[in-house]
Design a protein around this motif. Structure first.
Motif, short mmCIF file in Angstrom:
data_model
loop_
_atom_site.label_atom_id
_atom_site.label_comp_id
_atom_site.label_asym_id
_atom_site.label_seq_id
_atom_site.Cartn_x
_atom_site.Cartn_y
_atom_site.Cartn_z
N ILE A 27 -10.83 0.67 15.65
CA ILE A 27 -10.50 -0.08 14.43
C ILE A 27 -9.03 -0.49 14.49
CG2 ILE A 27 -10.31 0.02 11.91
CD1 ILE A 27 -12.41 2.22 11.91
N PRO A 28 -8.74 -1.77 14.55
CA PRO A 28 -7.33 -2.21 14.49
C PRO A 28 -6.75 -1.81 13.14
CG PRO A 28 -8.77 -3.99 15.22
CD PRO A 28 -9.66 -2.91 14.72
N LEU A 29 -5.59 -1.18 13.16
CA LEU A 29 -4.96 -0.68 11.94
C LEU A 29 -3.59 -1.31 11.81
CD1 LEU A 29 -5.86 1.45 9.80
CD2 LEU A 29 -4.45 3.12 11.03
N SER A 30 -3.41 -2.12 10.78
CA SER A 30 -2.11 -2.77 10.58
C SER A 30 -1.11 -1.76 10.03
CB SER A 30 -2.24 -3.94 9.60
OG SER A 30 -2.48 -3.47 8.29
N GLU A 31 0.17 -2.12 10.10
CA GLU A 31 1.20 -1.24 9.57
C GLU A 31 1.01 -1.01 8.08
OE1 GLU A 31 6.10 -1.14 9.20
OE2 GLU A 31 5.13 -2.48 10.65
N GLN A 32 0.61 -2.06 7.36
CA GLN A 32 0.39 -1.92 5.92
C GLN A 32 -0.79 -1.00 5.63
OE1 GLN A 32 -1.42 -5.11 3.45
NE2 GLN A 32 0.46 -5.03 2.24
N GLN A 33 -1.87 -1.15 6.38
CA GLN A 33 -3.04 -0.29 6.17
C GLN A 33 -2.71 1.16 6.48
OE1 GLN A 33 -5.64 -2.44 8.82
NE2 GLN A 33 -6.78 -3.39 7.14
N SER A 34 -1.99 1.40 7.56
CA SER A 34 -1.60 2.75 7.92
C SER A 34 -0.72 3.36 6.82
CB SER A 34 -0.85 2.75 9.25
OG SER A 34 -0.40 4.05 9.56
N SER A 35 0.24 2.59 6.34
CA SER A 35 1.14 3.07 5.31
C SER A 35 0.37 3.40 4.03
CB SER A 35 2.21 2.02 5.02
OG SER A 35 3.10 2.46 4.02
N ARG A 36 -0.56 2.53 3.66
CA ARG A 36 -1.33 2.76 2.43
C ARG A 36 -2.22 3.99 2.55
NH1 ARG A 36 -3.03 -3.48 0.74
NH2 ARG A 36 -1.41 -3.73 -0.88
N LEU A 37 -2.83 4.20 3.70
CA LEU A 37 -3.69 5.37 3.88
C LEU A 37 -2.87 6.67 3.84
CD1 LEU A 37 -6.15 4.09 6.63
CD2 LEU A 37 -6.62 4.43 4.19
N LEU A 38 -1.67 6.65 4.42
CA LEU A 38 -0.80 7.82 4.35
C LEU A 38 -0.29 8.04 2.93
CD1 LEU A 38 1.25 7.44 7.66
CD2 LEU A 38 -0.64 9.01 7.21
N ASP A 39 0.02 6.96 2.25
CA ASP A 39 0.42 7.07 0.84
C ASP A 39 -0.71 7.65 0.00
OD1 ASP A 39 2.89 6.02 1.45
OD2 ASP A 39 2.49 4.03 0.61
N PHE A 40 -1.93 7.28 0.35
CA PHE A 40 -3.10 7.81 -0.36
C PHE A 40 -3.22 9.32 -0.14
CE2 PHE A 40 -7.83 8.61 -0.08
CZ PHE A 40 -8.00 8.73 -1.45
N VAL A 41 -3.03 9.77 1.09
CA VAL A 41 -3.06 11.21 1.36
C VAL A 41 -1.97 11.92 0.56
CG1 VAL A 41 -2.70 12.99 3.13
CG2 VAL A 41 -4.05 10.96 3.67
N ASP A 42 -0.80 11.32 0.51
CA ASP A 42 0.30 11.91 -0.25
C ASP A 42 -0.05 12.01 -1.74
OD1 ASP A 42 3.22 12.71 -0.53
OD2 ASP A 42 3.17 10.93 -1.81
N LEU A 43 -0.59 10.93 -2.29
CA LEU A 43 -0.97 10.90 -3.70
C LEU A 43 -2.05 11.93 -3.99
CD1 LEU A 43 -0.28 9.18 -6.26
CD2 LEU A 43 -2.29 7.81 -5.71
#
Length: 245
Positions: A27-43
């Motif tokens: 799955i190609p993962l853009s920088e924005q998608q990666s950042s949002r998924l990590l932010d989701f884990v944090d939240l």
């Protein structure tokens, strides 16, 4: 992230683990998608300190058991649906709805949960992550009145028969159900009532997770009958043309 981040020190390692999982899943993962998924884990980790959104407490385990688990469904999801209205039933901490909304901006994702604190978390996640294609509903699914959906999904929500029965009024005639399951639910499939048909079952390999995972795709029985009839008519037509030659 702010100083209150629950994953500040672990973010580089979590980012590397996420990138490795995405690569394994192709799955190609853009920088924005990666950042949002990590932010989701944090939240999720921060809210979980106060509200019982998930029994998983460790952010690294959240990434694997929740985010990557839902990420593994993206390739099959893209095969069937790249756009349209999607309903995530019993979404809880936003799984799989939030992950899919991050990965598929063309999808209009609605997450519904009957627990107020979980619905509030979902609303906060949509705002914090800047996901305009994600909305949350605080309701029991059988009382939901927000139109029909092209895809209705569930993860650890209910038995297949109950899942289909409760959500059938919300599924468009040409729509499909997608149930995320662990082991192959043979007994559940055998117990399906007359309203739904299983048309595809596939095993999943989730990076970093040894547990069994599978997807069960279903559609309304009248839709299945129509599709089968159309395929039969098409086959007969092609045979007639072949004989005519």
């Amino acid at each position: 992230m702010t100083a209150t981040s629950a994953i500040r020190d672990d973010r580089p390692a979590l980012g590397a683990a996420l990138a490795a999982a995405a690569e394994q899943l192709r799955i190609p993962l853009s920088e924005q998608q990666s950042s949002r998924l990590l932010d989701f884990v944090d939240l999720l980790a921060r809210w979980n300190r106060t509200y019982n959104l998930t029994a998983v407490r460790d952010p690294s385990a959240m990434l694997t058991q929740h985010v990557v688990d839902c990420l593994a469904v993206v390739p099959p999801l893209r095969r069937e649906h790249r756009s349209g209205r999607v309903l995530d039933v019993g979404s809880g901490g936003g799984l799989p709805g939030v992950v899919w909304a991050v990965m598929e901006p063309g999808m209009d994702v609605t997450c519904v949960d009957s627990v107020g604190k979980k619905a509030a978390f979902l609303q906060q996640a949509a705002a914090a992550l800047g996901l305009r294609n994600l909305r949350a509903e605080h309701a029991r699914v059988e009382t939901l009145a927000v139109g029909r959906f092209d895809l209705i999904a569930s993860r650890a929500f209910a038995a297949l028969a109950d899942f289909a029965a409760l959500t059938s009024p919300l599924l468009s005639n040409a729509g499909v159900w997608l149930a995320m399951k662990g082991k192959l639910p043979t007994a559940e499939m055998a117990a399906l009532g007359p309203a739904a048909d299983v048309f595809h079952v596939e095993q999943l390999q989730v990076p970093g997770l040894a547990a069994e995972r599978c997807l069960v795709w279903m559609r309304k029985r009248e839709a299945a009958t129509t599709i089968d009839h159309n395929e039969s008519v098409r086959t007969q037509s092609e045979s007639t043309r072949s004989i005519g030659r």
